[in-house]
Design a protein around this motif. Structure first.
Motif, PDB file in Angstrom:
ATOM      1  N   CYS A 234      -6.334   1.024  -2.492  1.00 14.17           N
ATOM      2  CA  CYS A 234      -6.166  -0.428  -2.465  1.00 14.17           C
ATOM      3  C   CYS A 234      -7.512  -1.096  -2.685  1.00 14.17           C
ATOM      4  O   CYS A 234      -8.543  -0.635  -2.173  1.00 14.17           O
TER       5      CYS A 234
ATOM      6  N   CYS B 299      -3.002  -2.668  -5.071  1.00 12.96           N
ATOM      7  CA  CYS B 299      -2.808  -1.308  -4.573  1.00 12.96           C
ATOM      8  C   CYS B 299      -2.102  -0.470  -5.627  1.00 12.96           C
ATOM      9  O   CYS B 299      -1.351  -0.989  -6.465  1.00 12.96           O
TER      10      CYS B 299
ATOM     11  N   ALA C 282       0.831  -1.197   0.000  1.00 12.82           N
ATOM     12  CA  ALA C 282       0.000   0.000   0.000  1.00 12.82           C
ATOM     13  C   ALA C 282       0.870   1.253   0.000  1.00 12.82           C
ATOM     14  O   ALA C 282       0.485   2.304  -0.512  1.00 12.82           O
TER      15      ALA C 282
ATOM     16  N   LEU D 239      -0.961  -4.573   2.354  1.00  9.91           N
ATOM     17  CA  LEU D 239      -2.339  -5.055   2.454  1.00  9.91           C
ATOM     18  C   LEU D 239      -2.313  -6.554   2.202  1.00  9.91           C
ATOM     19  O   LEU D 239      -1.754  -7.008   1.200  1.00  9.91           O
TER      20      LEU D 239
ATOM     21  N   VAL E 286       3.910  -0.255   4.337  1.00  3.65           N
ATOM     22  CA  VAL E 286       2.660  -0.901   4.734  1.00  3.65           C
ATOM     23  C   VAL E 286       2.191  -1.865   3.643  1.00  3.65           C
ATOM     24  O   VAL E 286       2.200  -1.535   2.463  1.00  3.65           O
TER      25      VAL E 286
ATOM     26  N   SER F 173      -3.888  -4.720   7.329  1.00  4.18           N
ATOM     27  CA  SER F 173      -2.640  -4.089   6.914  1.00  4.18           C
ATOM     28  C   SER F 173      -1.590  -4.427   7.959  1.00  4.18           C
ATOM     29  O   SER F 173      -1.910  -4.725   9.111  1.00  4.18           O
TER      30      SER F 173
END
Length: 409
Positions: free
Chosen positions: A366, A358, A311, A317, A315, A333
């Motif tokens: 996303c 994403c 993402a 997803l 980070v 996440s």
């Protein structure tokens, strides 16, 4: 979804799913943006595994063509009709074409023109056996690779009929130009190549390492293939982890992430969280160097699913199977820096969540396919990397099939 049924399905226009009206003609193509830093949109597979419909959408999930092509539409231009087991490449084809992978029982690659929705070519990739093609990646203006999950128990009757390999495709005339064999040294195991990603000069391929009768599985493995040399350049084993999926590449190109879903226990119908995790690699080294494991399987008490995406640079997803306190799939996440997991969504059933996509730096949205709700779950990625929910989107407004796979354009 890797389909490993042990029976063949005839190539034909499949029956429509229950309570689904006859499909309309194609809703046509959409204008292409041409090559650029950002993808021009996404291709979404909607399916009940009997019928298939292909939707073209904006990067934020807004539908542009709700029935670009479908398995049952009148005169879709396909000499080999789409089955109910279709997927799209994980990496956006540089050619701008829409590419469809018809898997177990059909074993055909289809190329379509994005703007006209016309079929450009179809290429059978089975060569007399169930090759079950899993992914497609373009490695040059006229060259592509296709990962063939299936292996032929009796090769030699036709050219390129070994399987368990990467098939080299010449896109000038849509023909098979060669194959790249993939390594497996353990007796009884087959390579089982699946998802692919371009990392520097190499293509990284995830190997499932599963026996023909599905009884034995090896630890996760990634192989780097040199398109220039048409050969395996390196191998990385993920010790103690099983069922690893396609690598995701961070926006900077410096990190890789791999989700491993563990071994499936056919007796308990469960995965083991202890052998499931998300692994981070340094993409600047060759082979990639493992940096850390996030401990996600143990933290959730459930196995992570093999699909995930960045993402933002820090980070991810991702999704998990039912397990722990959850009766169905869940989406979350996770911070690469801290390993902190943030719950995002839950289903009441297993195998409801599918494709993840994403677009960091290109709209920062996303998407997650949710077959249970028949919607795309959507999140906006904020400046600090948090995922804020957006309104769910209905993508297949023509036939009504649930979303499954998502690929870039």
């Amino acid at each position: 979804m890797v389909k490993v049924s042990l029976f063949a399905i005839a190539i034909s226009i499949p029956l429509l799913g229950c309570n689904v009206d006859s499909p309309p003609p194609s809703t046509g193509g959409v204008p292409g943006d041409g090559p650029g830093a950002c993808e021009s949109g996404v291709v979404i597979v909607t399916s009940d595994y009997e019928s298939t419909n292909i939707v073209v959408s904006e990067l934020d999930g807004t539908t542009l063509s709700p029935s670009f092509v479908s398995s049952g539409a009148a005169k879709p231009g396909l000499s080999l009709a789409l089955s109910g087991d279709v997927d799209v490449p994980g990496a956006a084809p540089a050619s701008g074409r829409v590419v469809l992978l018809d898997r177990f029982g059909t074993n055909v690659i289809t190329w379509m023109d994005l703007e006209t929705a016309e079929v450009l070519a179809q290429l059978p990739v089975g060569q007399g056996f169930e090759s079950n093609p899993q992914d497609y990646i373009e490695v040059g203006a006229d060259r592509a690779l296709v990962s063939r999950y299936g292996s032929n128990p009796s090769p030699g009757a036709e050219p390129f009929d070994e399987g368990g390999d990467l098939l080299i495709v010449d896109m000038k005339d849509y023909s098979i130009a060669g194959r790249i064999a993939l390594p497996e040294e353990e007796e009884g195991l087959l390579p089982r190549p699946s998802g692919m990603a371009r990392v520097g000069d190499d293509v990284v391929v995830a190997l499932g390492r599963l026996a023909a009768d599905l009884s034995t599985v090896g630890e996760g493995r990634l192989v780097g293939v040199s398109p220039k040399e048409s050969a395996v350049a390196w191998t990385v084993d993920l010790q103690g982890l099983y069922g690893c999926g396609r690598v995701a590449v961070s926006p900077s190109g410096e990190r890789l992430a791999v989700a491993c879903s563990s071994r499936f226990n056919a007796e308990t119908m469960e995965y083991d969280p202890a052998t499931s995790d998300i692994v981070i690699f340094d993409a600047r080294t060759s082979p990639p160097e493992e940096l850390k494991r996030l401990g996600v399987g143990t933290a959730l008490g459930a196995a992570v699913q093999p699909s995930l995406d960045f993402a933002s640079e820090d980070v991810l997803l991702a999704t998990a199977f039912a397990g722990g306190a959850a009766a169905g799939d869940r989406a979350f996440s996770v911070s690469i820096a801290t390993g902190e997991v943030t719950p995002l969504a839950e289903a009441t059933q297993s195998y409801a969540f599918g494709g993840v996509h994403c677009s960091p730096g290109c709209g920062d949205v996303c998407l997650l396919s949710d077959a249970e709700k028949n919607k795309l779950r959507r999140w906006k990625v904020t400046a600090n990397g948090a995922l804020e929910p957006l309104e769910d989107a209905t993508v297949d407004t023509e036939i009504g099939l649930p979303p499954r796979g998502i690929g870039g354009l």
